[in-house]
Design a protein around this motif. Sequence first.
Motif, mmCIF file in Angstrom:
data_model
loop_
_atom_site.group_PDB
_atom_site.id
_atom_site.type_symbol
_atom_site.label_atom_id
_atom_site.label_comp_id
_atom_site.label_asym_id
_atom_site.label_seq_id
_atom_site.Cartn_x
_atom_site.Cartn_y
_atom_site.Cartn_z
ATOM 1 N N PRO A 43 61.338 48.551 68.426
ATOM 2 C CA PRO A 43 62.246 48.792 67.323
ATOM 3 C C PRO A 43 62.272 47.695 66.269
ATOM 4 N N GLY A 44 62.240 46.433 66.651
ATOM 5 C CA GLY A 44 62.227 45.354 65.671
ATOM 6 C C GLY A 44 63.444 45.355 64.780
ATOM 7 N N ASN A 45 63.285 44.898 63.564
ATOM 8 C CA ASN A 45 64.339 44.802 62.574
ATOM 9 C C ASN A 45 64.766 46.200 62.141
ATOM 10 N N PRO A 46 66.043 46.568 62.315
ATOM 11 C CA PRO A 46 66.461 47.929 61.952
ATOM 12 C C PRO A 46 66.313 48.234 60.458
ATOM 13 N N LEU A 47 66.302 47.214 59.607
ATOM 14 C CA LEU A 47 66.135 47.459 58.176
ATOM 15 C C LEU A 47 64.724 47.940 57.840
ATOM 16 N N LEU A 48 63.777 47.721 58.753
ATOM 17 C CA LEU A 48 62.414 48.195 58.510
ATOM 18 C C LEU A 48 62.358 49.714 58.432
ATOM 19 N N ASP A 49 63.371 50.393 58.972
ATOM 20 C CA ASP A 49 63.440 51.850 58.841
ATOM 21 C C ASP A 49 63.592 52.281 57.391
ATOM 22 N N ARG A 50 63.958 51.360 56.528
ATOM 23 C CA ARG A 50 64.127 51.679 55.102
ATOM 24 C C ARG A 50 62.807 51.645 54.338
ATOM 25 N N LEU A 51 61.752 51.165 54.975
ATOM 26 C CA LEU A 51 60.435 51.219 54.342
ATOM 27 C C LEU A 51 60.022 52.674 54.170
ATOM 28 N N ASP A 52 59.395 52.973 53.064
ATOM 29 C CA ASP A 52 58.862 54.313 52.824
ATOM 30 C C ASP A 52 57.347 54.230 53.007
ATOM 31 N N PRO A 53 56.800 54.839 54.067
ATOM 32 C CA PRO A 53 55.354 54.762 54.296
ATOM 33 C C PRO A 53 54.531 55.230 53.099
#
Length: 175
Positions: A43-53
């Motif tokens: 999971p790592g840093n939860p803010l990384l979910d905000r990246l748009d692939p």
Amino acid sequence: MSGTANHPLIFLDVDGPLIPFRSRPVGRGRSAAGTPARPPDGPGNPLLDRLDPDDGRRLLALGGRLVWATTWMAEANEVVSPRLGLPDLPVIEWPDDDEDPGPGLHWKTALLTRWAAGCPFVWLDDETTDADREWVAAHHPGRALLHRVDPHVGLTDADFATVRQWLTPGAGSRG
């Protein structure tokens, strides 16, 4: 990034432009399967979910020489690049000193301008101001676009359109 040696540099900040301060709207920051873009190692840093692939594909399509200009430094290649489908990119190494950049000037401005060494460049960041634009116009002989990205929403279609237009030969001069 073969074939881009004569193309403008594109300096990329991470926090704000690629990882917005607010959650992305539904449909952005998700993989094709509809799940958040997660690293293969957990999971790592939860803010990384905000990246748009999709931002990786769209950045590569600009055709410039992408360069990390972020306090993430080498970690951007380890953590952010894989989530965006980007290759390892050159990284700006920030000095450890606390030299005062001058009134109103962003601490990255002078170093990025020196790093560009006269080459045209785009700088995508959420903290640039008119003071930075004026300084670059006075100290950089090449074309430059300092484009402020809204840190609450991250890169948008309008941001990419602005950069594409600036990169088009014959379009605006200094941005």
